[in-house]
Design a protein around this motif. Structure first.
Motif, short mmCIF file in Angstrom:
data_model
loop_
_atom_site.label_atom_id
_atom_site.label_comp_id
_atom_site.label_asym_id
_atom_site.label_seq_id
_atom_site.Cartn_x
_atom_site.Cartn_y
_atom_site.Cartn_z
N UNK A 110 0.85 -1.20 0.00
CA UNK A 110 0.00 0.00 0.00
C UNK A 110 0.88 1.25 0.00
N UNK A 111 0.33 2.34 -0.55
CA UNK A 111 1.04 3.61 -0.45
C UNK A 111 1.12 4.00 1.01
N UNK A 112 2.29 4.34 1.47
CA UNK A 112 2.49 4.68 2.88
C UNK A 112 2.48 6.21 3.03
N UNK A 113 1.27 6.77 2.89
CA UNK A 113 1.08 8.21 3.04
C UNK A 113 0.28 8.47 4.29
N UNK A 114 0.35 9.70 4.78
CA UNK A 114 -0.43 10.08 5.94
C UNK A 114 -1.92 10.05 5.63
N UNK A 115 -2.72 9.92 6.66
CA UNK A 115 -4.17 9.79 6.49
C UNK A 115 -4.77 11.00 5.77
N UNK A 116 -4.15 12.16 5.91
CA UNK A 116 -4.69 13.38 5.29
C UNK A 116 -3.94 13.76 4.03
N UNK A 117 -3.12 12.87 3.48
CA UNK A 117 -2.33 13.20 2.30
C UNK A 117 -2.95 12.62 1.04
#
Length: 142
Positions: A110-117
């Motif tokens: 999965x893309x490891x981005x912040x929840x708000x990104x």
């Protein structure tokens, strides 16, 4: 090590900042097999750009547009490269300021981005047309 590369076409978007994360995920296909890796998203244009920022409040995207319009004014008296209109050279400048690519870690498929990104298409032209992205994912299989 696995490598996946695809090119996708984005439908035309109006001038402004648009979240395209879901379109990118649909376009790259199955990244679930990548345990640890990276996704590079590259835009093949000089008058649009990419960035990562907040994906929840749409006023953030409106404020980006306001900021860049004030920072890089559309005044043809300021530029020589204006054959395609007032937004011609200003689009190139904005694109250079934002950048042509983003790099996102992939963790456990999965893309490891912040929840708000979210990944933004930054459309700097009034009539930009379709945009083409090269998506390259690589990493260890898991």
């Amino acid at each position: 090590m696995v490598f996946i590369q695809k090119e996708i076409e984005l439908r035309p978007h109006p001038r402004g900042f648009h979240i395209i994360t879901d379109e990118i995920l649909r376009g790259i296909g199955d990244i679930r097999r990548i345990k640890k890796g990276m996704l590079q998203v590259f835009i093949k244009h000089t008058s649009a750009s990419l960035t990562i920022n907040e994906n929840a409040d749409p006023t953030v995207r409106q404020d980006f547009e306001t900021f860049f319009n004030r920072t890089v004014p559309e005044d043809t008296r300021l530029y020589k490269h204006t054959l395609e209109g007032e937004d011609d050279m200003t689009s190139h400048i904005k694109s250079s300021l934002m950048g042509a690519s983003v790099l996102i870690p992939i963790s456990s498929g999965r893309l490891n981005m912040g929840v708000w990104q979210g990944i933004y298409l930054c459309e700097h032209r009034n009539e930009g047309g379709s945009r083409y992205l090269v998506l390259t994912a690589w990493g260890t299989e898991g």
